[in-house]
Write an enzyme that holds these catalytic residues in place. Structure first.
Site, PDB file in Angstrom:
ATOM      1  N   LYS A 195     -21.665  31.807  49.865  1.00  0.00           N
ATOM      2  CA  LYS A 195     -22.741  31.262  49.815  1.00  0.00           C
ATOM      3  C   LYS A 195     -23.835  31.244  51.206  1.00  0.00           C
ATOM      4  O   LYS A 195     -25.155  31.427  51.213  1.00  0.00           O
ATOM      5  CB  LYS A 195     -22.881  29.780  49.388  1.00  0.00           C
ATOM      6  CG  LYS A 195     -22.137  29.741  47.942  1.00  0.00           C
ATOM      7  CD  LYS A 195     -22.087  28.177  47.505  1.00  0.00           C
ATOM      8  CE  LYS A 195     -21.484  27.842  46.018  1.00  0.00           C
ATOM      9  NZ  LYS A 195     -21.352  26.809  45.955  1.00  0.00           N
ATOM     10  N   SER A 198     -22.281  23.530  41.666  1.00  0.00           N
ATOM     11  CA  SER A 198     -22.477  23.150  42.801  1.00  0.00           C
ATOM     12  C   SER A 198     -24.122  23.000  43.063  1.00  0.00           C
ATOM     13  O   SER A 198     -24.569  23.048  43.860  1.00  0.00           O
ATOM     14  CB  SER A 198     -22.070  24.156  43.722  1.00  0.00           C
ATOM     15  OG  SER A 198     -22.582  25.467  43.173  1.00  0.00           O
TER      16      SER A 198
END
Length: 761
Positions: free
Chosen positions: A704, A661
Site C-alpha cells: 500500500k 481496510s
C-alpha cells in the site's frame, strides 16, 4: 531354375538371344545347353555370369505364345561343362565336356541307394507335400545317379544347393550328399512340427494373430534370438539394474517384469505393464547433483539477475551456509508471494543456478483434479503419474529446485481437492515417502528444494500455507524500477531485437519518465513491454536507413509511445469535500482507491455502489453507525440520518472491490461530506474501524505504501499496531512519505481534514 539330366519340363523363353539360340537349334539337331544364371538381373550374361556345369538337353516341342514368349518342352540328357563360349552374333554357342554317369553298381552304391530311398520315404511321411506316387516312381529307378537327381529336384532347396549336386560327377559322392540333405530336411521338419505342437497347445483357436506371434516366439526360443519381446525383457532387466532403485522398488519392478514376460503381447495389460516399467526405470532414485556451495558466487548470481529482493536472497544464502556446515539440512519449502511481474519465477531459476542444481517447473494454475498431483490408478485407461513425479523425471536428479508456479490458482471440484494432495508433497515430515497412485511405491521428495509462487496468499488454504515459509515480494519502488530497466530489461531487449548498445541509447531522464508516466504497476512487466516497443521503433528507424544511431530522450519518448498514460504527483489536484483516498491491497499489488460520499435530501437511505464486496459493505455500515453515534461531538443534527440520503460510491464500478481496510476511509469521506470540510489531497489512509471508533491493524502495508508513493501522496494514516511494519518499507519510499500511526477515528479526522476536526465550521 535348374534342370537335371533325364528331367522333362516346360520353359518359357523371352530373351531375344535365347529365342535365337532355340531357333538355331531347331534348324540343326534340337540340342541346347541349359545352365543356371548366377544373377538374374544381368540381361546379357557372359561366361562368368553362368555356372560352368549345366545340362545338355533336347528340345521336344516349341510353341510361340501371343505375347512373343516361346514355350518349350525340354528333356535333360547329361551333365556338361562349358570349356569355351563363342558369340555368334544373335546367339551364343559353347564347347562342352560331357559327363555320363557310370552304370555299374557295386555293393556300396546299392547300400547308399537303399539308405537314400529310406530317408526319402521318411521325409515324405513327415512333409506330406510329396505324393506317394512320387515315391513309387523314384523307387522304380535303377540308375543311382538318376535317382539322386530326381530326389534332389523334389527337395525344397535353394538353387545354389541344387547346383552343388549337379556339379557332383562322382555318383557315390552325390548319393552321400543327397542323404545328408534329406536327413537335415527331415530334422527341420520334425523341429517345425514340434514348434507347431508347442504353439498349438498354448493358443486359443480363435486367435490367429496370437498363434502367429507364439510361433515366432517359439522359433526365437529355439534359435536363441534376442530380438522381439525376448530382447525387450533383457533390455528392461539391464535398465532396472542400472536404475539403483531402493530394494522394495526393485523387487516390485522385477515382479512386474515377470508378469510382462508371461502376458501375451496382444493383451492390453502388456502395454500397461510396459508403460509402468518405463516410468520406474526413467525416474531418478539415487542420482543427485553435488551442491556447489560458494556463498560469494551464489550472491553474485542472485545480484546479477535481480535487483532488490533482499529478503529472499538472504534466506537462500542462509540456507546455503547452513547446508555447507551440516551437509544434511532438510530442504526448505519457500513460497514467494507477490504481484505479477516482480520476478518470482525467474528468481527460482537463479536460485537453482546459484546452488548448482537442476531446475524444473510445473504450473498449477487451473488444476482442479487430485490425480494431477497424485497420478491415476494404473487400472484407468490412459493412466499417468501426477505432475510431481513427471517433474522428477524431467529433473533427472533427486535434489532439484522444484518450482510450483501459481499455487494459489488451484481449485477443487467433484474430482477431489488438489491442494489437499499437495499437503503431503510440501510437508517435510511426510514427503520422504510420497505416494503416487500410478507408481504405487513410495518416492523420496525430502531432498527436493520446493519453491512455490502465488499472487494472493489469502487464496491458499490454511493447512497448505502452514507447511510453507512465506516470503513476500511487495513490488518495486520507482528507484528500483529505474535500476532494473537500465541494468536488466533494456540490455536484454536490445539483444532480443538485434540491436547493439551503440545503436540505441536511453537517457536516464527518459527511463524515469517511462516509469512515471507509462507504467503504474507493482512489477516490471508493463515496463518491459514499453521498452520492447521502443526497441521496435528504433529497429524500424535503423533498417529504413533514417538514422544509424538513436538516443531516446524525454522529448522523444512521447513521440514513440504516444501521450502519457498516467499523471505523476498528487492523486487529486485540490482538496475536496466528501472524497477520501484509501489504500488497497490486491492480487496485483497495492493500489489507491477513491471513495466518494454524496448527500441529498431524502428519508435516510444509505446507498452503496461501485461493485463492493460484502466486507466493504459491512465497513460502510460500521462507518455510518460510528458517525451517527458521534453526531453530538461532530455538531450534527440528531435526526440528520432521517432527512438525508447518503450515497457512498467507489469509482471504476466494473471492477470488483473488497477488503477489510476501507473503514476509516469511508468514515472520513462521510464526516467530510456532513461537515462540509475538505480532505487534504496529499493524505492517503488505510485501516478498519469498529463501532466505537477504534482503528484496527491491516495487512500489506508495504504494498500500500508503494502504491501511495506511485500516486504521489505524501502522508499516510496507518493503524498504530502497524507501526512495526514501517521498517519493511524501502528507505527511498520512507524518505518521501510521512506515516501517521493512529489508534482512534478522532486522530484520523484531525489529520485528514483541512483545519482539523475541532475547528469551527
Amino acid at each position: 531354375m535348374l534342370v537335371f539330366p533325364t528331367m522333362v519340363l516346360h520353359l518359357d523363353v523371352g530373351r531375344d538371344q535365347s529365342v535365337q539360340a532355340l531357333e538355331q537349334a531347331m534348324l540343326n539337331d534340337s540340342i541346347v545347353f541349359l545352365s543356371t544364371q548366377k544373377d538374374i538381373a544381368v540381361d546379357e550374361p557372359g561366361l562368368d555370369d553362368i555356372y560352368e556345369m549345366g545340362t545338355l538337353t533336347k528340345v521336344k516341342q516349341m510353341l510361340k505364345l501371343p505375347n512373343g514368349t516361346i514355350r518349350v518342352l525340354v528333356e535333360g540328357l547329361t551333365r556338361a561343362k562349358v570349356t569355351s563360349l563363342t558369340n555368334q552374333g544373335s546367339y551364343q554357342s559353347v564347347d562342352l565336356e560331357l559327363y555320363e554317369d557310370k552304370r555299374e553298381q557295386d555293393v556300396e552304391v546299392q547300400a547308399l541307394m537303399r539308405t537314400m530311398l529310406e530317408y526319402f520315404e521318411q521325409y515324405i511321411k513327415v512333409s506330406k507335400k510329396i505324393s506317394a506316387e512320387t515315391l513309387a516312381t523314384v523307387a522304380d529307378i535303377e540308375e543311382a545317379g538318376r535317382m539322386a537327381d530326381i530326389i534332389t529336384s523334389h527337395l525344397p532347396l535353394k538353387i545354389h544347393d541344387k547346383q552343388k549336386i549337379l556339379e557332383m560327377v562322382d555318383v557315390k559322392v552325390r548319393l552321400s550328399s543327397v542323404i545328408k540333405i534329406i536327413h537335415n530336411e527331415h530334422e527341420v521338419l520334425n523341429l517345425e512340427k514340434k514348434i507347431g505342437q508347442r504353439v498349438k497347445q498354448s493358443m486359443e483357436r480363435t486367435q490367429k494373430e496370437y498363434y502367429l506371434r507364439e510361433q515366432m516366439k517359439a522359433i526365437q526360443k529355439e534359435l536363441g534370438d534376442k530380438e522381439g519381446k525376448t530382447g525387450e525383457i533383457a533390455d528392461l532387466t539391464e535398465k532396472i539394474k542400472k536404475a539403483n532403485m531402493p530394494e522394495h522398488v526393485e523387487k516390485a519392478a522385477y515382479k512386474e517384469l515377470d508378469r510382462y514376460e508371461k502376458v501375451p503381447a496382444t493383451s492390453a495389460e502388456s502395454a500397461v505393464i510396459r508403460n509402468y516399467l518405463d516410468w520406474l526405470v526413467s525416474l531418478p532414485w539415487t542420482a543427485a547433483t553435488v551442491d556447489d556451495i560458494d556463498i560469494h558466487k551464489a550472491e553474485k548470481i542472485l545480484d546479477r539477475d535481480h535487483y532488490g529482493l533482499d529478503k529472499v536472497k538472504v534466506r537462500v544464502l542462509e540456507y546455503l551456509a547452513v547446508q555447507k556446515l551440516t551437509k544434511s539440512l532438510r530442504s526448505p519449502i519457500l513460497c514467494l508471494v507477490g504481484p505479477p511481474g516482480v520476478g518470482k519465477t525467474s528468481l527460482a531459476r537463479s536460485i537453482a543456478e546459484s546452488m548448482g542444481r537442476n531446475f524444473v517447473r510445473i504450473s498449477l494454475g487451473g488444476v482442479r483434479d487430485e490425480s494431477e498431483i497424485r497420478g491415476h490408478r494404473r487400472t484407468y485407461v490412459g493412466a499417468m503419474p501426477g505432475r510431481i513425479i513427471q517433474g522428477m523425471k524431467k529433473a533427472k536428479t533427486i535434489n532439484p529446485v522444484f518450482l510450483l508456479d501459481e499455487i494459489d490458482k488451484m481449485s477443487n471440484d467433484f474430482r477431489g481437492d488438489p491442494s489437499s494432495a499437495m499437503l503431503e508433497v510440501l510437508d517435510p515430515a511426510q514427503n520422504k515417502s510420497f505416494s503416487d497412485h500410478f507408481i504405487e511405491e513410495t518416492y523420496d521428495l525430502s531432498k527436493v528444494m520446493f519453491l512455490a509462487t502465488a499472487n494472493d496468499l489469502a487464496s491458499i488454504p490454511g493447512p497448505l500455507r502452514d507447511r510453507m515459509e512465506i516470503i513476500t515480494i511487495a513490488g518495486y519502488t520507482e528507484l528500483e524500477k529505474i535500476h532494473i530497466a537500465k541494468d536488466h530489461l533494456l540490455p536484454r531487449q536490445i539483444q532480443e531485437h538485434g540491436l547493439t548498445k551503440s545503436q540505441l541509447q536511453m537517457r536516464s531522464e527518459a527511463i524515469k519518465s517511462l516509469v512515471r508516466y507509462y507504467t503504474r504497476e507493482a512489477g516490471v512487466r508493463e515496463l518491459d513491454r514499453q521498452l520492447a516497443a521502443i526497441c521496435r521503433k528504433v529497429a524500424k528507424i535503423i533498417v529504413s536507413g533514417e538514422k544509424k544511431r538513436v538516443i531516446v530522450t524525454e522529448a522523444l519518448l512521447e513521440e514513440m509511445l504516444g501521450k502519457k498514460k498516467y499523471s505523476y504527483g498528487q492523486a487529486e489536484s485540490e482538496d475536496q469535500i466528501g472524497v477520501a483516498t484509501g489504500l488497497a491491497y490486491t492480487a496485483v499489488g497495492g493500489d489507491t482507491l477513491q471513495i466518494e460520499v454524496s448527500l441529498s435530501p431524502g428519508s435516510g437511505k444509505l446507498v452503496l455502489t461501485g461493485k463492493l464486496g460484502d466486507v466493504m459493505k459491512e465497513s460502510a455500515q460500521a462507518a455510518f453507525s460510528y458517525v451517527r453515534s458521534k453526531a453530538d461531538e461532530l455538531q450534527l443534527e440528531k435526526d440528520f440520518h432521517e432527512k438525508t440520503d447518503i450515497h457512498i460510491h467507489v469509482p471504476e464500478g466494473a471492477v470488483p472491490k473488497d477488503g477489510p481496510s476501507a473503514g476509516i476511509t469511508i468514515s472520513t469521506a462521510l464526516v467530510s461530506a456532513l461537515l462540509k470540510k475538505p480532505i487534504k489531497k496529499e493524505v492517503g489512509m488505510t485501516g478498519e474501524i469498529t463501532l466505537r471508533g477504534r482503528v484496527l491493524p491491516i495487512g500489506g502495508l508495504k504494498e500500500k505504501s508503494l502504491s501511495a508513493h506511485r500516486a504521489g501522496l505524501t502522508t499516510i494514516i496507518i493503524p498504530k499496531d502497524n507501526e512495526k511494519d514501517i521498517d519493511d518499507i524501502p528507505e527511498s519510499v520512507r524518505e518521501d512519505l510521512t506515516f501517521v500511526p493512529v489508534s482512534h477515528m478522532d486522530e484520523v479526522l484531525g489529520t485528514a481534514l483541512v483545519g482539523g476536526l475541532n475547528e469551527s465550521k
